[in-house]
Design a protein around this motif. Structure first.
Motif, short mmCIF file in Angstrom:
data_model
loop_
_atom_site.label_atom_id
_atom_site.label_comp_id
_atom_site.label_asym_id
_atom_site.label_seq_id
_atom_site.Cartn_x
_atom_site.Cartn_y
_atom_site.Cartn_z
N MET A 189 6.55 5.19 -9.08
CA MET A 189 7.02 4.18 -8.14
C MET A 189 7.03 2.81 -8.80
O MET A 189 7.99 2.04 -8.66
CB MET A 189 6.14 4.18 -6.89
N ASP A 196 -6.08 5.50 -1.13
CA ASP A 196 -4.87 4.68 -1.16
C ASP A 196 -4.74 4.00 -2.51
O ASP A 196 -5.72 3.83 -3.24
CB ASP A 196 -4.90 3.64 -0.04
N GLU A 197 -3.50 3.60 -2.81
CA GLU A 197 -3.18 2.90 -4.04
C GLU A 197 -2.32 1.69 -3.69
O GLU A 197 -1.47 1.77 -2.80
CB GLU A 197 -2.43 3.83 -4.99
N ARG A 212 -6.36 1.14 -7.40
CA ARG A 212 -6.81 2.28 -6.61
C ARG A 212 -8.07 1.88 -5.86
O ARG A 212 -8.99 1.34 -6.47
CB ARG A 212 -7.05 3.49 -7.51
N SER A 248 4.25 5.08 3.05
CA SER A 248 4.41 6.47 3.49
C SER A 248 4.62 6.60 4.99
O SER A 248 5.06 7.65 5.46
CB SER A 248 3.17 7.28 3.07
N ILE A 303 2.13 7.08 -8.25
CA ILE A 303 2.15 5.63 -8.10
C ILE A 303 2.74 4.98 -9.35
O ILE A 303 3.41 3.94 -9.28
CB ILE A 303 0.72 5.08 -7.81
N SER A 312 0.82 -1.19 0.00
CA SER A 312 0.00 0.00 0.00
C SER A 312 0.87 1.26 0.00
O SER A 312 1.87 1.34 0.73
CB SER A 312 -0.90 -0.01 1.24
N ARG A 313 0.50 2.24 -0.78
CA ARG A 313 1.21 3.51 -0.78
C ARG A 313 1.18 4.14 0.62
O ARG A 313 2.18 4.66 1.11
CB ARG A 313 0.60 4.47 -1.79
N LYS A 314 0.03 4.09 1.27
CA LYS A 314 -0.08 4.67 2.61
C LYS A 314 0.80 3.92 3.60
O LYS A 314 1.37 4.51 4.51
CB LYS A 314 -1.54 4.67 3.08
#
Length: 209
Positions: free
Chosen positions: A22, A160-161, A38, A9, A19, A4-6
């Motif tokens: 990345m 989130d992604e 997504r 982070s 995204i 997860s991107r979150k």
């Protein structure tokens, strides 16, 4: 492996990277990103409150509503069976781009409609994660939802992604989330700060009776 991107982070700053950037850099380093997911999609959205709801004069299944979106009250025709006055809802304003297309001003059977009250399905949320009630009607938010908030995805935790990363047999170490975090930090050239746990080194050690 799903990352997860979150989640990333929490341990490194990736705010300046999309995204897609990345994904490209991780794939170029040898960990193939097989897909990007997504949790929800849509632009020009706002949290609103249905102030009035009454039957459409020329339809037996549509309703006419007046929805307060913070800075104005919009007339919106809605076909969802569960729409009612007093609800906090997600509104796609004219010009919003959703998975199903762009929302425009217009008339529906002679009644002005300046937007759309949304279901989560219409916002691209995976139907498998929703209840039957959520799939069959608009999403009704809690009463604490702030009218005029322009980031309903953040309010719902859907901002989130997800990167779907295919791991080869020689990189089974990256099945551990923290290892994947360290690997991603090295690839993206970011300082990684993983949490510390007191006594973690003793887990699985000998027990004294």
């Amino acid at each position: 492996m799903r990352i997860s991107r979150k989640w990333l982070s929490q341990y490194m700053d990736v705010s300046d990277l999309s995204i897609e950037e990345m994904a490209d850099r991780i794939t170029s380093a040898g960990l193939e990103v097989e897909g990007i997911e997504r949790l929800a999609q849509g632009t020009n959205l706002v949290i609103g409150q249905v102030e009035e709801c009454y039957p459409h004069p020329d339809s037996d299944h549509l309703n006419c509503t007046k929805v307060n979106v913070g800075n104005e009250v919009l007339d919106i025709v809605c076909g969802a069976p569960n729409v009612a006055a007093g609800q906090k809802v997600i509104v796609a304003l004219p010009g919003a781009k959703l998975p199903g297309g762009e929302i425009k001003k217009g008339k529906i059977r002679g009644q002005v409609s300046n937007g759309m009250i949304c279901s989560l399905v219409e916002l691209g949320v995976d139907p498998h994660s929703l209840s039957e009630e959520q799939k069959s009607g608009i999403e009704v938010l809690d009463q604490d939802a702030p009218v005029g908030n322009k980031d309903p995805f953040a309010y719902l935790g859907l901002d989130d992604e997800i990167l779907e990363i295919g791991l080869t047999p020689n990189r089974s170490d990256c099945l551990a989330a923290f290892n994947m975090g360290l690997e991603a930090g090295a690839i993206l050239k970011r300082e990684v700060k993983l949490p510390e746990y007191q006594g973690a080194a003793n887990v699985g050690g000998p027990t004294k009776l």
